[in-house]
Structure formats: structure tokens, C-alpha cells
Design an enzyme around this catalytic site. Sequence first.
Site, mmCIF file in Angstrom:
data_model
loop_
_atom_site.group_PDB
_atom_site.id
_atom_site.type_symbol
_atom_site.label_atom_id
_atom_site.label_comp_id
_atom_site.label_asym_id
_atom_site.label_seq_id
_atom_site.Cartn_x
_atom_site.Cartn_y
_atom_site.Cartn_z
ATOM 1 N N LYS A 93 -1.242 -3.550 -7.030
ATOM 2 C CA LYS A 93 0.085 -3.179 -7.521
ATOM 3 C C LYS A 93 1.146 -4.133 -6.983
ATOM 4 C CE LYS A 93 -1.867 1.152 -8.334
ATOM 5 N NZ LYS A 93 -2.702 2.116 -7.632
ATOM 6 N N TRP A 139 -2.268 11.257 -6.225
ATOM 7 C CA TRP A 139 -3.012 10.422 -5.270
ATOM 8 C C TRP A 139 -3.244 11.149 -3.963
ATOM 9 C CZ3 TRP A 139 -6.027 7.160 -7.213
ATOM 10 C CH2 TRP A 139 -5.675 6.443 -8.362
ATOM 11 N N ASP A 149 -0.908 6.046 2.821
ATOM 12 C CA ASP A 149 -1.357 5.297 1.653
ATOM 13 C C ASP A 149 -0.120 4.654 1.015
ATOM 14 O OD1 ASP A 149 -2.229 4.362 -0.798
ATOM 15 O OD2 ASP A 149 -2.909 6.316 -1.547
HETATM 16 C C1 LIG Z 1 -3.627 3.027 -7.405
HETATM 17 C C2 LIG Z 1 -3.550 3.920 -6.237
HETATM 18 C C3 LIG Z 1 -4.683 4.313 -5.518
HETATM 19 C C4 LIG Z 1 -6.081 3.936 -5.945
HETATM 20 O O1 LIG Z 1 -6.347 2.639 -5.649
HETATM 21 P P1 LIG Z 1 -7.784 1.981 -5.926
HETATM 22 O O2 LIG Z 1 -7.603 0.650 -5.277
HETATM 23 O O3 LIG Z 1 -7.964 1.926 -7.401
HETATM 24 O O4 LIG Z 1 -8.807 2.807 -5.264
HETATM 25 C C5 LIG Z 1 -4.512 5.101 -4.396
HETATM 26 N N1 LIG Z 1 -3.293 5.502 -4.003
HETATM 27 C C6 LIG Z 1 -2.181 5.156 -4.674
HETATM 28 C C7 LIG Z 1 -0.851 5.626 -4.182
HETATM 29 C C8 LIG Z 1 -2.278 4.357 -5.805
HETATM 30 O O5 LIG Z 1 -1.164 4.002 -6.474
#
Ligand SMILES: *Cc1c(COP(=O)(O)O)cnc(C)c1O
Length: 361
Positions: free
Chosen positions: A196, A102, A172
Amino acid sequence: MKRAFNFNAGPAALPLSVLQKAQEQFVDFNGAGMSIMEMSHRSAAYEQVNNETEALVRKLLQVPDNYKVLFMQGGASTQFAMLPMNYLTAGKQAAYVDTGAWAGKAIKEAELIGNTVIAASSASDQYMKMPALDQLSLDSNTAYLHLTSNETIGGTQFKTFPNTGNVPLIVDMSSDILSRPLQIEQYGMIYAGAQKNLGPSGVTLVIVREDLVAASNKEIPTMFRYSTHAKSNSLYNTPPSYSVYMMKLVLEWIDEMGGVDKLAAYNEHKTNLIYNVIDNSDGYYRGCADIDSRSRMNITFRMANEELEKQFVKESEQAGFVGLKGHRDVGGLRASTYNAVPTASCEALAQFMVDFQKRNN
Ligand SMILES: *Cc1c(COP(=O)(O)O)cnc(C)c1O
């Protein structure tokens, strides 16, 4: 009805009580004679949902007044692009910590926009351990330092965050937001796609300090500026109203669970059930992440060979488990144990792993 033992990586399990509450209110939201999806986002009823959701985020994370709480669209992936579009302007550089899949995607977007430097990396450890961040040296023209708190695919997680002085720290937190307490003052911005730990897909939570809102680049399209969304209380255009409503129900559930301190202990207990099986299996199961960097959200592990892993996935599915196959890029096995995954699911998986080893050793 039998609920699956859901270990999906995202979208992921939601609390049953939240789904039931949503079901109750699905056709007729609080006597409005319509569902929340059919309602104007300018109505008093929706504005109340929007404001209550924000208030819950502020309460659960103790968000200071000089931060904005925004509900945006486009997922965390859109944030990867918006960050450099807004802050990586001429004469600046953006610093990134490269911790795996990521982080790598975020770095790629920044490289499209401007001067991007890697401040730390765990590539030489195959991303199986989080890099030490106590010796970072950041140039004075650094617009921000970006890192990924939990690498969802690799199964690694930062336990602490660096002090970056005057350089805004932007994180993030898509796969571990609200799973543990945070000191919001430490960050310039945090963001997370909801699917998530916060609710269904479709909404992205952004918590951003006011000076960064003010510093949004005015030369990019309106929708991509943080200031646009901050000024209009996340109602500049039509919001993902149903997703925001669902997030509100999840936040209420977290509040009822006792908040993030309680959830942190709860998550630790749940993941210990599974890590203990791995660690006591005499190498039958091998945890991928370095022990100090192990994630409390995504448990990644391997077995002796891919054939055995395939058999594990197959038998687990027959036994009612979902989502244990590792990400297609890395293979192996992964159990995602987000906030809403119940202890009973983790107990069942731990038992299944012990039994599988006995049967197939
Ligand atoms: C799932 C995830 C993303 C991507 O998220 P989207 O909402 O599908 O764009 C980005 N960073 C992390 C750490 C993730 O687990």
C-alpha cells in the site's frame, strides 16, 4: 503513455520516478550483467540493497538502536498468526482493539492460539469511528495490545495511540506506514505489508523492540520466530529480493520528498481536496467515517443508492480513474490516496465528483 488515475486499495500506485528507475536498472543492475532478481541473496550487491533499505527505514522513522528492522514474507496476514504464536503463550492473554475488517482478521488468528480479549471495540458504531483508548484496563498477564492504525476497508484511522505502560503495543500499520511521523518508542512492534505505502507486494516490514525479539517462542517452527529473522539480518532464507529493492527505491523517493513530516502535510492536502467535495455536496456524497476518525489514506463514501454508485464507477472508469469501487464486503465507494498517489489524481477526482453531481443531480 497515459498513466491511470490510480486509486487502488492495494497493491496500489507507485511513484512514476520509482518505476522508471527500476526500469533503468531492470536488465543490468549497476553493471552486474544481470538483474537483481538473478543475483544471489548472499552476494555483496544484494547485501548492500538489504542494508541500505534498512538504513532508510531507520532514518525516515528515526528508529532507535534497540529495535530491529526486519523484511519478512507472508504479508500482514502472516503477522496476524505469528504474533500470538510467539507471545500468546500459556498463562497469558492477548488484548485486541476491534476496529473492523482487518482488526477482526487479526483477532481470529489470536483466538486460534490462546486466550484473546477485546479491550475496546467500535462495533456498536458500525466501525465508522475509532474507539477511545484512554481508559483501557489491561490485566497484568497481557502479552500485548494489538490495534490497527488504519482500517483500509472502513476508511477510519487512529490519530493518536494509547500509552500501554508495560504491555507492549503492537500495531498493524499496513495501510498508513510512513504516511506520518511516529514515535517508535511507543510501540513494542509495528508491521506493514508493503503493497500500500511501501512498494510492491511480497515483503512485510516489521520493526520490533529487542526484548520482544528475545522473547520469541522457541517451540514453534524456525521460520515463524522473530528471533530467527532478527539474528540473520532478514537473510535466514531467500528473501523477496526484488520487492525489498523496490521498497528501497520507494524509501529513497520519500526521503527526496522531505520525509514523513512533509508526506503527512502532502497527504492531508490531497485528501482534503476530496473530503471537501463530499462535505460541500449537500449530502449528494456521504462520507462513511465519523469526521474525527476519517482516514488520510482511504476515503470511503456513499451515494443515494447503489444504482447511482454503479453509474459513478462506470463513468469514472471511462474517464481514466481506477479502483473507486468500495471493498466487496461493504460496498459503496472508496478512493485510496496513499503516499504515491499524486496531487493531480486527487484534483482530477475532486473535479470529476463535482461534474458528476452537476450532470446527475
Ligand atoms: C491489506 C491489509 C492487510 C493484509 O495484508 P496482506 O499483506 O495482504 O496480508 C492487513 N492489515 C491491513 C490494515 C491492511 O490494509
